[in-house]
Design an enzyme around this catalytic site. Structure first.
Site, PDB file in Angstrom:
ATOM      1  N   VAL A 306      -6.153  10.267  14.247  1.00 39.88           N
ATOM      2  CA  VAL A 306      -5.722  11.172  13.167  1.00 39.88           C
ATOM      3  C   VAL A 306      -5.442  12.563  13.731  1.00 39.88           C
ATOM      4  O   VAL A 306      -4.509  13.255  13.314  1.00 39.88           O
ATOM      5  CB  VAL A 306      -6.792  11.234  12.057  1.00 39.88           C
ATOM      6  CG1 VAL A 306      -6.359  12.202  10.971  1.00 39.88           C
ATOM      7  CG2 VAL A 306      -7.020   9.866  11.476  1.00 39.88           C
ATOM      8  N   ALA A 307      -6.252  12.968  14.726  1.00 41.94           N
ATOM      9  CA  ALA A 307      -6.108  14.320  15.275  1.00 41.94           C
ATOM     10  C   ALA A 307      -4.794  14.495  16.024  1.00 41.94           C
ATOM     11  O   ALA A 307      -4.217  15.574  16.037  1.00 41.94           O
ATOM     12  CB  ALA A 307      -7.280  14.624  16.198  1.00 41.94           C
ATOM     13  N   GLU A 311       0.465  15.819  10.888  1.00 46.34           N
ATOM     14  CA  GLU A 311       0.915  15.291   9.593  1.00 46.34           C
ATOM     15  C   GLU A 311       1.815  16.245   8.818  1.00 46.34           C
ATOM     16  O   GLU A 311       2.700  15.818   8.085  1.00 46.34           O
ATOM     17  CB  GLU A 311      -0.291  14.920   8.711  1.00 46.34           C
ATOM     18  CG  GLU A 311      -1.024  13.677   9.127  1.00 46.34           C
ATOM     19  CD  GLU A 311      -2.058  13.939  10.223  1.00 46.34           C
ATOM     20  OE1 GLU A 311      -2.195  15.104  10.626  1.00 46.34           O
ATOM     21  OE2 GLU A 311      -2.711  12.988  10.674  1.00 46.34           O
ATOM     22  N   ASP A 353      40.858  31.833  14.476  1.00 46.95           N
ATOM     23  CA  ASP A 353      42.231  32.166  14.114  1.00 46.95           C
ATOM     24  C   ASP A 353      42.317  33.676  14.033  1.00 46.95           C
ATOM     25  O   ASP A 353      41.309  34.347  13.843  1.00 46.95           O
ATOM     26  CB  ASP A 353      42.541  31.649  12.702  1.00 46.95           C
ATOM     27  CG  ASP A 353      42.811  30.170  12.696  1.00 46.95           C
ATOM     28  OD1 ASP A 353      43.098  29.626  13.763  1.00 46.95           O
ATOM     29  OD2 ASP A 353      42.734  29.580  11.603  1.00 46.95           O
ATOM     30  N   ASP A 672      42.425  26.501   8.976  1.00 52.74           N
ATOM     31  CA  ASP A 672      42.683  26.540   7.539  1.00 52.74           C
ATOM     32  C   ASP A 672      43.693  25.494   7.083  1.00 52.74           C
ATOM     33  O   ASP A 672      43.700  25.087   5.944  1.00 52.74           O
ATOM     34  CB  ASP A 672      43.129  27.950   7.108  1.00 52.74           C
ATOM     35  CG  ASP A 672      44.221  28.500   8.008  1.00 52.74           C
ATOM     36  OD1 ASP A 672      44.777  27.712   8.804  1.00 52.74           O
ATOM     37  OD2 ASP A 672      44.518  29.693   7.928  1.00 52.74           O
ATOM     38  N   ASP A 676      44.751  21.302  11.064  1.00 52.50           N
ATOM     39  CA  ASP A 676      43.592  21.790  11.811  1.00 52.50           C
ATOM     40  C   ASP A 676      42.427  20.824  11.712  1.00 52.50           C
ATOM     41  O   ASP A 676      41.464  20.917  12.480  1.00 52.50           O
ATOM     42  CB  ASP A 676      43.129  23.153  11.269  1.00 52.50           C
ATOM     43  CG  ASP A 676      44.088  24.262  11.637  1.00 52.50           C
ATOM     44  OD1 ASP A 676      44.802  24.097  12.639  1.00 52.50           O
ATOM     45  OD2 ASP A 676      44.125  25.284  10.931  1.00 52.50           O
ATOM     46  N   GLU A 741      -7.933  19.782  18.953  1.00 50.68           N
ATOM     47  CA  GLU A 741      -8.815  18.851  18.215  1.00 50.68           C
ATOM     48  C   GLU A 741      -9.152  17.626  19.060  1.00 50.68           C
ATOM     49  O   GLU A 741     -10.311  17.210  19.147  1.00 50.68           O
ATOM     50  CB  GLU A 741      -8.117  18.371  16.926  1.00 50.68           C
ATOM     51  CG  GLU A 741      -7.943  19.455  15.883  1.00 50.68           C
ATOM     52  CD  GLU A 741      -6.888  19.071  14.825  1.00 50.68           C
ATOM     53  OE1 GLU A 741      -6.578  17.876  14.693  1.00 50.68           O
ATOM     54  OE2 GLU A 741      -6.367  19.985  14.156  1.00 50.68           O
ATOM     55  N   THR A 775      -4.946  23.730   6.604  1.00 53.85           N
ATOM     56  CA  THR A 775      -5.172  24.979   7.345  1.00 53.85           C
ATOM     57  C   THR A 775      -4.114  25.212   8.415  1.00 53.85           C
ATOM     58  O   THR A 775      -3.884  26.332   8.822  1.00 53.85           O
ATOM     59  CB  THR A 775      -6.590  25.021   7.951  1.00 53.85           C
ATOM     60  OG1 THR A 775      -6.734  23.911   8.825  1.00 53.85           O
ATOM     61  CG2 THR A 775      -7.640  24.964   6.883  1.00 53.85           C
ATOM     62  N   ASP A 776      -3.446  24.142   8.883  1.00 50.80           N
ATOM     63  CA  ASP A 776      -2.300  24.365   9.780  1.00 50.80           C
ATOM     64  C   ASP A 776      -1.003  24.443   8.979  1.00 50.80           C
ATOM     65  O   ASP A 776      -0.099  25.194   9.304  1.00 50.80           O
ATOM     66  CB  ASP A 776      -2.141  23.201  10.775  1.00 50.80           C
ATOM     67  CG  ASP A 776      -3.169  23.283  11.885  1.00 50.80           C
ATOM     68  OD1 ASP A 776      -3.930  24.267  11.905  1.00 50.80           O
ATOM     69  OD2 ASP A 776      -3.197  22.362  12.722  1.00 50.80           O
TER      70      ASP A 776
HETATM   71  P1  ATP Z   1      46.701  32.254  12.892  1.00 48.67           P
HETATM   72  O1  ATP Z   1      46.919  30.966  13.606  1.00 48.67           O
HETATM   73  O2  ATP Z   1      45.874  33.211  13.596  1.00 48.67           O
HETATM   74  O3  ATP Z   1      46.338  32.104  11.447  1.00 48.67           O
HETATM   75  P2  ATP Z   1      49.399  32.726  12.171  1.00 48.67           P
HETATM   76  O4  ATP Z   1      49.193  32.914  10.715  1.00 48.67           O
HETATM   77  O5  ATP Z   1      50.394  33.591  12.830  1.00 48.67           O
HETATM   78  O6  ATP Z   1      48.100  32.970  12.969  1.00 48.67           O
HETATM   79  P3  ATP Z   1      50.622  30.267  11.651  1.00 48.67           P
HETATM   80  O7  ATP Z   1      50.368  30.378  10.214  1.00 48.67           O
HETATM   81  O8  ATP Z   1      50.498  28.982  12.354  1.00 48.67           O
HETATM   82  O9  ATP Z   1      49.738  31.231  12.468  1.00 48.67           O
HETATM   83  O10 ATP Z   1      52.076  30.830  11.881  1.00 48.67           O
HETATM   84  C1  ATP Z   1      52.755  30.664  13.094  1.00 48.67           C
HETATM   85  C2  ATP Z   1      54.030  31.478  13.095  1.00 48.67           C
HETATM   86  O11 ATP Z   1      54.913  30.974  12.113  1.00 48.67           O
HETATM   87  C3  ATP Z   1      53.831  32.938  12.731  1.00 48.67           C
HETATM   88  O12 ATP Z   1      53.533  33.718  13.834  1.00 48.67           O
HETATM   89  C4  ATP Z   1      55.168  33.304  12.139  1.00 48.67           C
HETATM   90  O13 ATP Z   1      56.101  33.613  13.172  1.00 48.67           O
HETATM   91  C5  ATP Z   1      55.613  32.031  11.483  1.00 48.67           C
HETATM   92  N1  ATP Z   1      55.268  32.050  10.062  1.00 48.67           N
HETATM   93  C6  ATP Z   1      54.083  32.305   9.493  1.00 48.67           C
HETATM   94  N2  ATP Z   1      54.125  32.198   8.162  1.00 48.67           N
HETATM   95  C7  ATP Z   1      55.373  31.837   7.867  1.00 48.67           C
HETATM   96  C8  ATP Z   1      56.082  31.558   6.648  1.00 48.67           C
HETATM   97  N3  ATP Z   1      55.473  31.604   5.471  1.00 48.67           N
HETATM   98  N4  ATP Z   1      57.364  31.242   6.724  1.00 48.67           N
HETATM   99  C9  ATP Z   1      57.989  31.170   7.911  1.00 48.67           C
HETATM  100  N5  ATP Z   1      57.412  31.430   9.060  1.00 48.67           N
HETATM  101  C10 ATP Z   1      56.126  31.760   9.073  1.00 48.67           C
END
Ligand code: ATP
Length: 948
Positions: A306-307, A311, A353, A672, A676, A741, A775-776
């Protein structure tokens, strides 16, 4: 529109055309439902949520508590102890006043209690995770009362018109009203990984399978390409997904590496305990050659078994991790998978990014650059208040063909919406595009006014891979020709994107109101200007257009996006987030390397990276194109040196993270977009953006940044380190006590004649359980909330593969265990002698056992106070930063005294009354434990200061 009666749940929406579906749901494709109607329907249909079927059920949580080998061993100990009592009963060997089966019942009670505590804590953790899940519920763009607004997906109702685009997770079932290159991955529903192209303008046979209903979208599927407008037809449990009651976005609660290691530890401890039992029993019998001792030896070994087992430990660990997630969410980091709490403490590289995470993502257009002139634009934010200045003089850009055409391209080739809400101008959609709308609006070119004149007929959407987008509009009235001297063609395409990419597709250029072939000199001039702007940290986009006789096919983007007419550059400022500079510094002192990965131009990226301290002038910048030409091995030889990756596509992120991992780094990676997701999954910590992130990226992540801020990643890393340090702290604390213990019990057999003769060890299994759990356990829980030590971000990350005993933990545990044993064994030898001699006044000669028991417990109190810091003396710590420890120490000491001085408890726990002077001996000896640890700290400090 109110008074809507519910359509049949069996309506085959895919057989209806768009008009029929809208009519059935009494909705309107241009205005959507009114807010009031939406509220009424919300009451009618309920919220758009799946009834929980994920996570573990209460039963499963409860059963899981008893899968623990340590608890199983305790049950075994209880049974053996019961059998021994039965033998004693039948032989009439029971001591007078002794209650039979007391240990058995107590051990079983504690097994149940431990199970119950674990159960409560784990269900709390599940609830906390469920609450976190709620927080990450996606937002949806809907048309309500003629305006586009964003609502929480759970407030969607049938009849709502929702807008979806690449990256969105579809939040409800719906009939598609409009589809532009709309492709949806329906794996969640059909298991088919390939995305399906959708079409609004057809109807499908009634018996078509969901996978073939290409005019429908389903909840839980993912938009991977294009855009669409969808009429919501089913929500909540009335969706296809609801029907199969699948759980799609469950927050996973897999065991953390630490929990796995702890399982291994408990197995090792149980094996150790069993070996000890075998040694004591077999060894004892062999040495004494007296089988009559079997019962005594068994009793001794039960106490030892047990010691050995800590637990209270599993419960304390669960609580600590749960507290960790709560602390992190307060700092805007939402943990989706529990292991992340711990892994965060080991991160060595953070790949981030640029746009939005390192910068504010509040773009403001600074100037336009056509081949003839570069007017500056004044004004801040998204409000369309500002002027166009050329060499300090105000101009009217709408009156000059070059500028007018460029600004028109900004407006038309755009998917975002600029609108006023509560007096403030806001953007729905991409801030880059928002900035373009603002700039155009400053010149009087409002998007709404052009949308109706130039209806969009086709598009090639933006993606981070393509780095450009094109929109094709119909110009039936020849409007543009009359207004801007564009060629008179029925259709026009506007393209915007990364300047190099757009420029290489141009053969002509707009000069004034003329279109001319573009010369090599002009090309170099444009690229030079682009580099100059990017070098100043500005984001630059290139614009072009193309007159068209017909609408190109959706699949022919390569062919269509050629022979363009160059319009110009637009640059915009996206200021770095002010707090990031400090966060980068903290990363450096914490041995973590920040790395920028961006789709933007290398010069823009470099300028911002240098400004933030991520890179130094002259540092190597790796460009997507170069990366593509490298083999994976070559990339691995570069990743240690490169801090900025520019013009990369999402699939490069995956290769970067793999290369980093190959070189032994623990990589966190932000993302984002839809594409990705693989990199986020591959990274040790995949981080999605809470505000701008797509649902798909959130699904793939371990953690979501509620504020999209790089500084939050660093704070979360810090919390991760604190959690890990605290876990190590109480493991040291608890296991040190266990070692003390066991040694004390073993020593008693050798040193105390009465023990060898009767088998009655100083600590009964019940008392040991009391120590290990109460106690622990209580002080250990308090140690779990110990705040960060000041040096937590001044040392390198923990090695993730390191054993739990690494960095001196094992040595500390054994050392402290031995010290504790020396103190208690010395006390035991003295007390045995003393109490056998001083039995006057009816005092029990067996009270030496209670002296040992009390000393062990109280010494652990000293240990708890001292272990709050590894390096600082207790008097140097602010006593108010963790009042829980003090509370736990006081409470536990009172409980321990109650066991000695409250008659019924004394009887139950088998303790003996101690006179005051003997209690003071216990307190005095216990205090030595505290003194010892503080001396150790002083010694280490002295030793290291000499070494330096
Ligand atoms: P990060 O990757 O740091 O978010 P980012 O926003 O520049 O940077 P992307 O969104 O992949 O990366 O955009 C890549 C490139 O595409 C930009 O640098 C720009 O030249 C072009 N781009 C970004 N947004 C648009 C858009 N709405 N329409 C057309 N071209 C765009």
């Amino acid at each position: 529109m109110s008074g809507h009666s519910l359509p049949s749940p069996n309506t085959a929406w895919h057989t209806l055309d768009t008009v029929g579906s809208l009519a059935t749901l009494n909705s309107d494709r241009t205005t959507g439902l009114s807010e009031q109607e939406a509220a009424t329907r919300l009451e009618q249909y309920g919220t758009n949520e799946l009834e929980e079927s994920g996570g573990r059920s209460s039963w499963e949580i409860l059963i899981d508590q008893f899968k623990n080998v340590m608890l199983l061993m305790l049950i075994g100990v209880a049974l053996v102890s019961g059998i021994l009592d039965i033998i004693a009963l039948t032989q009439g060997n029971l001591k007078p006043g002794e209650v039979p089966f007391k240990d058995t019942i107590a051990i079983l009670a504690i097994v149940v209690l431990n199970g119950a505590l674990g159960y409560i804590q784990e269900s709390r953790a599940e609830q906390a995770l469920a609450a976190l899940k709620q927080l990450s519920s996606p937002r949806v763009r809907v048309l309500r009362g003629g305006r586009v607004s964003e609502v929480d997906s759970k407030y969607l109702v049938p009849g709502d018109v929702m807008l979806v685009e690449a990256g969105t997770q579809v939040s409800a079932d719906g009939r598609i009203l409009e589809a532009a290159n709309l492709q949806i991955r329906e794996a969640a529903l059909t298991g088919e990984a390939e995305a399906v192209s959708k079409n609004a303008n057809i109807t499908v046979k009634e018996d078509a399978m969901p996978a073939d209903r290409i005019n429908m979208t389903y909840q839980g599927t993912e938009v991977v390409n294009g855009r669409g407008t969808v009429l919501v037809t089913g929500t909540g449990m009335r969706t296809e997904l609801g029907k199969i009651a699948a759980q799609i976005q469950g927050v996973e609660s897999e065991p953390t590496p630490l929990q796995r290691r702890m399982d291994q530890l408990s197995q090792a401890l149980v094996t150790g305990a069993l070996i000890l039992v075998a040694i004591v029993v077999v060894g004892g019998l062999l040495i004494s050659r007296n089988f009559g001792l079997l019962q005594n030896l068994l009793q001794t070994s039960l106490s030892m078994a047990v010691a050995v087992v800590p637990e209270g430990l599993p419960a304390v660990i669960t609580v600590t991790l749960a507290i960790g997630t709560q602390r992190m969410v307060r700092r805007n980091a939402l943990i989706r998978k529990l292991p992340a709490v711990e892994t965060l403490g080991s991160v060595t590289t953070i790949c981030s990014d640029k746009t939005g995470t390192l910068t504010q993502n509040k773009m403001v257009v600074q100037s336009l650059h056509t081949i003839s002139a570069s007017p500056k634009i004044t004004g801040q934010g998204y409000a369309p208040d500002g002027e166009f200045l050329l060499d300090g003089t105000k101009i009217i850009p709408a009156e000059q063909p070059e500028f007018r055409a460029l600004l028109l391209a900004c407006t038309v080739c755009n998917d975002s919406i600029l609108q006023q809400e509560a007096g403030e101008w806001i953007i729905l959609g991409d801030p880059t595009e928002g900035a373009l709308l603002t700039a155009a609006a400053k010149a009087g070119l409002e998007r709404d006014q052009w949308n109706s004149k130039l209806p969009r007929v086709a598009e090639f959407p933006f993606s981070s891979d393509r780095k450009r987008m094109s929109v094709i509009v119909e110009d039936a009235a020849g409007l543009l020709q009359s207004e801007t001297d564009f060629l008179a063609t029925p259709y026009l395409m506007f393209t915007k994107g990364s300047p190099e990419i757009v420029l290489e597709r141009c053969q002509q250029i707009q000069v004034g109101d003329q279109v001319e072939p573009i010369t090599q000199v002009q090309r170099s001039q444009i690229l030079e200007r682009n580099n100059e702007l990017a070098g100043n940290g500005l984001r630059v986009l290139g614009f072009a257009y193309k007159p068209l006789q017909g609408v190109p096919s959706e699949t022919d983007e390569e062919g269509a996006e050629q022979d363009l007419v160059w319009l110009g550059l637009v640059d915009m400022l996206d200021a770095p987030r002010p707090e990031v500079r400090e966060a980068v510094k903290r990363c450096r002192t914490a041995g973590i390397r920040p790395v920028m990965i961006t789709g933007d131009h290398q010069l823009t990226a470099s300028a911002i990276a240098q400004d933030l301290g991520i890179a130094k002038p002259g540092d190597e910048v790796l460009i997507g194109r170069e990366l593509e030409a490298m083999s994976q091995q070559e990339l691995e030889s570069h990743v240690d040196r490169v801090s900025v990756y520019a013009r990369v596509a999402p699939e490069h992120k995956l290769r970067i993270v793999q290369a980093l991992q190959k070189t032994g780094q623990i990589a966190a990676m932000t993302g984002d977009g839809v594409n990705d997701a693989p990199a986020l999954k591959q990274a040790d910590i995949g981080i999605a953006m809470g505000i701008t992130g797509t649902d798909v990226s959130k699904e793939a992540s371990d953690m979501v940044l509620l504020d999209d801020n790089f500084a939050t990643i660093v704070s979360a890393t810090e919390e991760g380190r604190v959690v890990y340090t605290n876990i190590r702290r109480f493991i040291k604390y608890i296991l040190g006590s266990n070692i003390g213990e066991v040694i004390t019990i073993a020593a008693s057999v050798v040193l105390i004649p009465a023990v060898a003769a009767t088998g009655s060890v100083p600590l009964t299994p019940l008392q040991i359980l009391w120590m290990n759990l109460v106690t622990d356990g209580l002080p250990a829980l308090a140690l779990a909330v110990e705040p960060a030590e000041p040096n937590v971000m001044n040392r390198p990350p923990n090695h993730p593969g390191e054993s739990i005993f690494a960095r001196g933990l094992g040595a500390y545990m054994i050392r402290i265990g031995i010290i504790l044993a020396i103190l208690s064994v010395a006390t035991m030898v003295w007390a045995y002698d003393w109490t056998t001699k001083n039995t006057a006044g009816g005092l029990d000669p067996d009270r030496w056992k209670t002296i040992v028991f009390t000393t062990l417990c109280l010494a652990q109190m000293g240990h708890a106070i001292a272990i709050r810091s590894n390096s600082r003396l207790t008097i140097e710590l602010n006593p108010f930063t963790n009042l829980y420890v003090w509370g736990a120490v006081v409470l536990t000491s009172i409980l321990q005294l109650a066991l000695v001085y409250v008659e019924p408890l004394r009887r139950f726990f088998g303790t003996h009354y101690l006179p005051f002077d003997e209690l003071m001996v216990c307190v005095g000896v216990s205090a030595l434990m505290f003194v010892w640890i503080e001396m150790e700290k002083l010694f280490i400090r002295f030793y290291f200061s000499k070494k330096r």
